[in-house]
Design an enzyme around this catalytic site. Structure first.
Site, PDB file in Angstrom:
ATOM      1  N   ASP A   1       0.770  -1.137  -0.258  1.00 12.92           N
ATOM      2  CA  ASP A   1      -0.055   0.208  -0.094  1.00 12.92           C
ATOM      3  C   ASP A   1       0.662   1.493   0.026  1.00 12.92           C
ATOM      4  O   ASP A   1       0.750   2.061  -1.020  1.00 12.92           O
ATOM      5  CB  ASP A   1      -0.366   0.002   0.973  1.00 12.92           C
ATOM      6  CG  ASP A   1      -1.868   0.624   1.150  1.00 12.92           C
ATOM      7  OD1 ASP A   1      -2.562   2.014   0.260  1.00 12.92           O
ATOM      8  OD2 ASP A   1      -1.800   2.337   2.281  1.00 12.92           O
TER       9      ASP A   1
ATOM     10  N   GLU B   1      -1.087  -5.696  -3.415  1.00 15.51           N
ATOM     11  CA  GLU B   1      -1.186  -5.134  -2.220  1.00 15.51           C
ATOM     12  C   GLU B   1       0.420  -5.768  -1.901  1.00 15.51           C
ATOM     13  O   GLU B   1       1.303  -5.212  -2.167  1.00 15.51           O
ATOM     14  CB  GLU B   1      -1.377  -4.465  -1.420  1.00 15.51           C
ATOM     15  CG  GLU B   1      -2.133  -2.851  -1.644  1.00 15.51           C
ATOM     16  CD  GLU B   1      -3.641  -2.372  -0.882  1.00 15.51           C
ATOM     17  OE1 GLU B   1      -3.743  -1.099  -0.896  1.00 15.51           O
ATOM     18  OE2 GLU B   1      -3.921  -3.241   0.402  1.00 15.51           O
TER      19      GLU B   1
END
Length: 156
Positions: free
Chosen positions: A57, A128
């Site tokens: 992320d 992610e």
């Protein structure tokens, strides 16, 4: 259907699709393993994707901001708005769907029965984790290259 010795699809296909070959294949395996699966399989506590998803992320955010600045944005508000438009759950989930990532993830039995990847943020988190694994394996340049190839930062 390319399956490996554990009965799962061969994650090498993901490497081909993202245009990156892992030096440390265990990072790819970890990025494709859910916590529920590790608990059911009695795997080590660090064998699942959660930490990689958190890292991924952050890496995605950095790569996108770098790309936006490289394209000429200089004002904080403009950079932030562009980043928010590029990096969101729907966009990341769409990239994961394009990779058919759900077919390569090791899901817990309950997750598989409920097909958790069909709703919510689950597939975005899997993407992610994959980006986090690429970052650990090859650094920021490798992760940014994957994001470019996937189309996230190709034309910011």
């Amino acid at each position: 259907m390319n399956r490996n010795e554990t009965g799962h699809r061969d994650p090498g296909v993901i490497e081909e699709r993202i245009g990156y070959t892992f030096k440390d294949r265990s990072l790819l395996e970890r990025a494709l393993t859910r916590l529920a699966y590790t608990l059911e399989a009695g795997s080590p506590p660090d064998a699942h994707m959660d930490a990689l998803a958190t890292l991924g992320d952050a890496v995605i955010n950095v790569a996108v901001v770098e790309a936006v600045i490289a394209e000429g944005a200089h004002e904080k508000g403009a950079i932030s708005n562009r980043k928010m438009n590029l990096v969101n759950m729907t966009r990341l989930r769409g990239l994961a769907e394009d990779l058919v990532l759900a077919d390569y993830v090791r899901w817990g039995k309950g997750e598989a029965a409920q097909r958790v990847w069909t709703s919510g943020r689950v597939l975005a988190e899997c993407l992610e984790a994959l980006v986090g694994a690429v970052y650990l394996d090859g650094g920021m340049e490798a992760a940014a290259g994957v994001l470019r190839r996937l189309g996230l930062t190709e034309s910011v």
